[in-house]
Design a protein around this motif. Structure first.
Motif, PDB file in Angstrom:
ATOM      1  N   LEU A 334      -5.183  -7.058  10.868  1.00  0.00           N
ATOM      2  CA  LEU A 334      -4.670  -6.390   9.547  1.00  0.00           C
ATOM      3  C   LEU A 334      -4.737  -7.313   8.416  1.00  0.00           C
ATOM      4  O   LEU A 334      -5.041  -7.172   7.298  1.00  0.00           O
ATOM      5  CB  LEU A 334      -3.678  -5.836   9.898  1.00  0.00           C
ATOM      6  N   ARG A 335      -4.307  -8.609   8.600  1.00  0.00           N
ATOM      7  CA  ARG A 335      -4.130  -9.584   7.451  1.00  0.00           C
ATOM      8  C   ARG A 335      -5.328  -9.875   7.203  1.00  0.00           C
ATOM      9  O   ARG A 335      -5.581 -10.003   5.881  1.00  0.00           O
ATOM     10  CB  ARG A 335      -3.386 -10.865   8.171  1.00  0.00           C
ATOM     11  N   LEU A 336      -6.421 -10.115   7.814  1.00  0.00           N
ATOM     12  CA  LEU A 336      -7.875 -10.530   7.550  1.00  0.00           C
ATOM     13  C   LEU A 336      -8.356  -9.466   6.717  1.00  0.00           C
ATOM     14  O   LEU A 336      -9.074  -9.502   5.753  1.00  0.00           O
ATOM     15  CB  LEU A 336      -8.563 -10.898   8.843  1.00  0.00           C
ATOM     16  N   ALA A 337      -8.074  -7.997   7.223  1.00  0.00           N
ATOM     17  CA  ALA A 337      -8.579  -7.127   6.551  1.00  0.00           C
ATOM     18  C   ALA A 337      -8.123  -6.761   5.110  1.00  0.00           C
ATOM     19  O   ALA A 337      -8.823  -6.554   4.180  1.00  0.00           O
ATOM     20  CB  ALA A 337      -8.376  -5.632   7.306  1.00  0.00           C
ATOM     21  N   LEU A 407     -15.789   2.484  -3.347  1.00  0.00           N
ATOM     22  CA  LEU A 407     -15.744   2.172  -1.732  1.00  0.00           C
ATOM     23  C   LEU A 407     -14.589   1.083  -1.440  1.00  0.00           C
ATOM     24  O   LEU A 407     -14.125   1.105  -0.351  1.00  0.00           O
ATOM     25  CB  LEU A 407     -17.123   1.791  -1.090  1.00  0.00           C
ATOM     26  N   ALA A 408     -14.665   0.192  -2.248  1.00  0.00           N
ATOM     27  CA  ALA A 408     -13.567  -1.049  -1.921  1.00  0.00           C
ATOM     28  C   ALA A 408     -12.173  -0.722  -2.274  1.00  0.00           C
ATOM     29  O   ALA A 408     -11.373  -0.956  -1.494  1.00  0.00           O
ATOM     30  CB  ALA A 408     -13.859  -2.237  -2.960  1.00  0.00           C
ATOM     31  N   SER A 409     -12.071   0.471  -3.138  1.00  0.00           N
ATOM     32  CA  SER A 409     -10.601   0.951  -3.168  1.00  0.00           C
ATOM     33  C   SER A 409     -10.359   1.761  -2.003  1.00  0.00           C
ATOM     34  O   SER A 409      -9.076   1.659  -1.591  1.00  0.00           O
ATOM     35  CB  SER A 409     -10.560   1.829  -4.472  1.00  0.00           C
ATOM     36  N   VAL A 410     -11.120   2.388  -1.509  1.00  0.00           N
ATOM     37  CA  VAL A 410     -10.919   3.215  -0.129  1.00  0.00           C
ATOM     38  C   VAL A 410     -10.543   2.424   0.978  1.00  0.00           C
ATOM     39  O   VAL A 410      -9.613   2.317   1.803  1.00  0.00           O
ATOM     40  CB  VAL A 410     -12.131   4.016   0.440  1.00  0.00           C
ATOM     41  N   ASP A 411     -11.269   1.010   1.001  1.00  0.00           N
ATOM     42  CA  ASP A 411     -11.068   0.098   2.057  1.00  0.00           C
ATOM     43  C   ASP A 411      -9.804  -0.662   2.026  1.00  0.00           C
ATOM     44  O   ASP A 411      -8.931  -0.868   2.900  1.00  0.00           O
ATOM     45  CB  ASP A 411     -12.273  -0.841   2.221  1.00  0.00           C
ATOM     46  N   LEU A 412      -9.582  -0.869   0.738  1.00  0.00           N
ATOM     47  CA  LEU A 412      -8.259  -1.308   0.138  1.00  0.00           C
ATOM     48  C   LEU A 412      -6.964  -0.504   0.635  1.00  0.00           C
ATOM     49  O   LEU A 412      -6.058  -1.159   1.164  1.00  0.00           O
ATOM     50  CB  LEU A 412      -8.093  -1.882  -1.159  1.00  0.00           C
ATOM     51  N   ALA A 413      -6.857   0.444   0.203  1.00  0.00           N
ATOM     52  CA  ALA A 413      -6.145   1.488   0.684  1.00  0.00           C
ATOM     53  C   ALA A 413      -5.832   1.600   2.158  1.00  0.00           C
ATOM     54  O   ALA A 413      -4.764   1.899   2.572  1.00  0.00           O
ATOM     55  CB  ALA A 413      -6.143   2.790   0.088  1.00  0.00           C
ATOM     56  N   HIS A 414      -6.964   1.645   3.057  1.00  0.00           N
ATOM     57  CA  HIS A 414      -6.940   1.704   4.400  1.00  0.00           C
ATOM     58  C   HIS A 414      -6.373   0.456   4.947  1.00  0.00           C
ATOM     59  O   HIS A 414      -5.611   0.405   5.870  1.00  0.00           O
ATOM     60  CB  HIS A 414      -8.243   1.939   4.900  1.00  0.00           C
ATOM     61  N   ALA A 415      -6.737  -0.582   4.513  1.00  0.00           N
ATOM     62  CA  ALA A 415      -6.321  -1.882   4.822  1.00  0.00           C
ATOM     63  C   ALA A 415      -4.893  -2.135   4.404  1.00  0.00           C
ATOM     64  O   ALA A 415      -4.050  -2.689   5.377  1.00  0.00           O
ATOM     65  CB  ALA A 415      -7.016  -2.986   4.110  1.00  0.00           C
ATOM     66  N   LEU A 416      -4.253  -1.778   3.685  1.00  0.00           N
ATOM     67  CA  LEU A 416      -2.564  -1.870   3.079  1.00  0.00           C
ATOM     68  C   LEU A 416      -1.995  -0.797   3.877  1.00  0.00           C
ATOM     69  O   LEU A 416      -0.867  -0.610   3.782  1.00  0.00           O
ATOM     70  CB  LEU A 416      -2.446  -1.581   1.647  1.00  0.00           C
ATOM     71  N   GLY A 417      -2.493   0.341   4.528  1.00  0.00           N
ATOM     72  CA  GLY A 417      -1.898   1.128   5.190  1.00  0.00           C
ATOM     73  C   GLY A 417      -1.439   2.482   4.535  1.00  0.00           C
ATOM     74  O   GLY A 417      -0.177   2.907   4.697  1.00  0.00           O
ATOM     75  N   LEU A 418      -1.827   2.424   3.152  1.00  0.00           N
ATOM     76  CA  LEU A 418      -1.403   3.787   2.216  1.00  0.00           C
ATOM     77  C   LEU A 418      -1.771   4.862   2.872  1.00  0.00           C
ATOM     78  O   LEU A 418      -2.689   5.110   3.658  1.00  0.00           O
ATOM     79  CB  LEU A 418      -1.986   3.399   0.984  1.00  0.00           C
ATOM     80  N   PRO A 419      -0.819   5.882   2.448  1.00  0.00           N
ATOM     81  CA  PRO A 419      -1.369   7.253   2.945  1.00  0.00           C
ATOM     82  C   PRO A 419      -2.450   7.792   2.593  1.00  0.00           C
ATOM     83  O   PRO A 419      -3.031   7.363   1.172  1.00  0.00           O
ATOM     84  CB  PRO A 419      -0.089   8.289   2.117  1.00  0.00           C
TER      85      PRO A 419
END
Length: 419
Positions: A334-337, A407-419
């Motif tokens: 998770l930290r790496l992501a 697509l990077a915003s989607v990956d970042l939201a997923h990596a941060l654990g956002l709703p």
């Protein structure tokens, strides 16, 4: 005991409320796909989520089985016989009846319930993870469709411009004021843009089919009406990342570890022999009524002669240690992501900010002016083709970077654990 019951009620209520919320969220699904109904429709159509929810139901059944008060059903035994009489003794009907019940005295039921509760909690988090993955797939497919359609519209405009330029170059060559090679080069540029247009058409078809697949529709049938702009998810860089201990990926490993520890504890408690209490009533050979109480206790024998659950306990302990290692591995991943997602998002954001809308409008206007410059004789065809290729690459790169930023915003939201 009451704490355990309240915990499992909360777990089941959470799963039910999440399912209800998803159903309400996806209730406004329509032929038009928008940012508002995209995720809800994808969640409702996801077979993976339904599969995980069925697994939750199976674990609820396991918990019901673990919560049984009696370890086994009562055993009723009946026996009867006729004793033939003699000259001195009359005939007698002998019978007996006994009722036996095994009882757990080492708290095995409570351990089984705690293990079942932990497994149910882990499955609840898996359902949440599956929903998040479905949301990521839906957003990615949504942005792919928008980007493909922008590429298609750009390719159509570029092809029309190149065709006009090719006609102008051919007319100049026929009048003798231009070289035939210039006309051939213009035709080649038009054919290249035609290939770009066909590639864009294919991307629109494939991305739309993928979006229909994510939404549970037939990929090869029908059309998809998508409404939205190719802009990233809002508020992502300023969002606070969820604590790693609160992430469902980590909570799954924690719950699995607790489940294995409780399973090992239940097996250790099962080593304590369960006594069997029984009552008996009989009529003996002299027609005398006898009533009695009894207690039987199994004799535990050491392995490998008797059953001590040593192998099962060792397996559960090893699995609990594996779950602990999985938790550490998940935290590292998770930290790496998060680090990768932040770097990727920042890079594409800077690229998009450099390609301002004003610059892109000027580039497209310059493309339209190339034909006029050629006809006026202020610009040669070969120089125009070089300029055309540079401007085309700039416009295509702009769409590519905006797609990558979305697509990077989607990956970042997923990596941060956002709703």
């Amino acid at each position: 005991m009451w704490k355990e019951l309240r915990a499992i009620v909360c777990v089941v209520a959470g799963v039910a409320s999440a399912s209800t919320a998803s159903a309400q969220e996806s209730a406004d699904c329509s032929p038009k796909v928008t940012r508002q109904n995209l995720v809800g429709c994808a969640i409702r159509a996801s077979l993976s989520i339904r599969s995980e929810q069925k697994t939750t139901e199976s674990l609820e059944g396991r918990r019901t089985a673990a919560g049984l008060i009696l370890p086994s059903n009562p055993v009723l035994a009946l026996w009867g016989g006729h004793r033939s009489g003699s000259a001195t003794e009359p005939s007698t009907l002998n019978w007996s009846a006994s009722l036996a019940q095994e009882i757990e005295i080492a708290g095995q039921r409570a351990s089984r319930l705690r293990a079942a509760d932990a497994a149910l909690l882990a499955q609840e988090k898996r359902v949440l993870l599956t929903k998040r993955e479905s949301a990521v797939l839906a957003w990615s497919a949504f942005f792919e469709v928008l980007a493909a359609r922008e590429q298609q519209r750009l390719a159509e405009r570029l092809l029309a411009t190149s065709e006009r330029m090719s006609v102008s170059a051919r007319a100049r060559a026929e009048k003798g004021v231009g070289a035939a090679l210039d006309a051939d080069l213009a035709d080649a540029a038009t054919l290249r843009l035609l290939q770009v247009k066909l590639t864009a058409d294919r991307s629109v078809a494939t991305s739309a089919a993928h979006l229909r697949f994510v939404l549970g529709q037939e990929p090869s049938v029908g059309t998809t009406e998508v409404e939205g702009d190719l802009v990233p998810l809002a508020g992502i860089p300023d969002a606070m990342p969820a604590s790693l201990s609160e992430r469902p990926e980590v909570q799954v490993a924690d719950a699995e570890r607790r489940a294995m520890l409780e399973r090992a504890d239940a097996l250790r408690r099962s080593r304590v022999p369960n006594p069997t209490v029984w009552v008996i009533a009989q009529n003996d050979g002299y027609s005398e009524r006898v009533f009695g109480l009894g207690l039987s206790i199994p004799i535990p024998l050491p392995a490998p002669v008797g059953r001590t659950y040593a192998g099962e306990i060792a397996e559960a302990d090893a699995l609990s240690q594996r779950a602990q290692l999985d938790r550490t591995r998940v935290e590292r991943e998770l930290r790496l992501a998060i680090a990768d997602a932040y770097a990727t998002y920042t890079s594409h954001k800077k690229a998009v900010e450099a390609m301002t809308p004003a610059r892109m409008r000027r580039a497209e206007d310059s493309l339209l002016d190339l034909q006029t410059e050629i006809e006026a004789g202020r610009l040669g065809v070969r120089e125009a083709l070089v300029a055309q290729q540079t401007l085309i690459e700039l416009l295509q790169t702009s769409i590519t970077e905006r797609r990558a930023l979305c697509l990077a915003s989607v990956d970042l939201a997923h990596a941060l654990g956002l709703p």
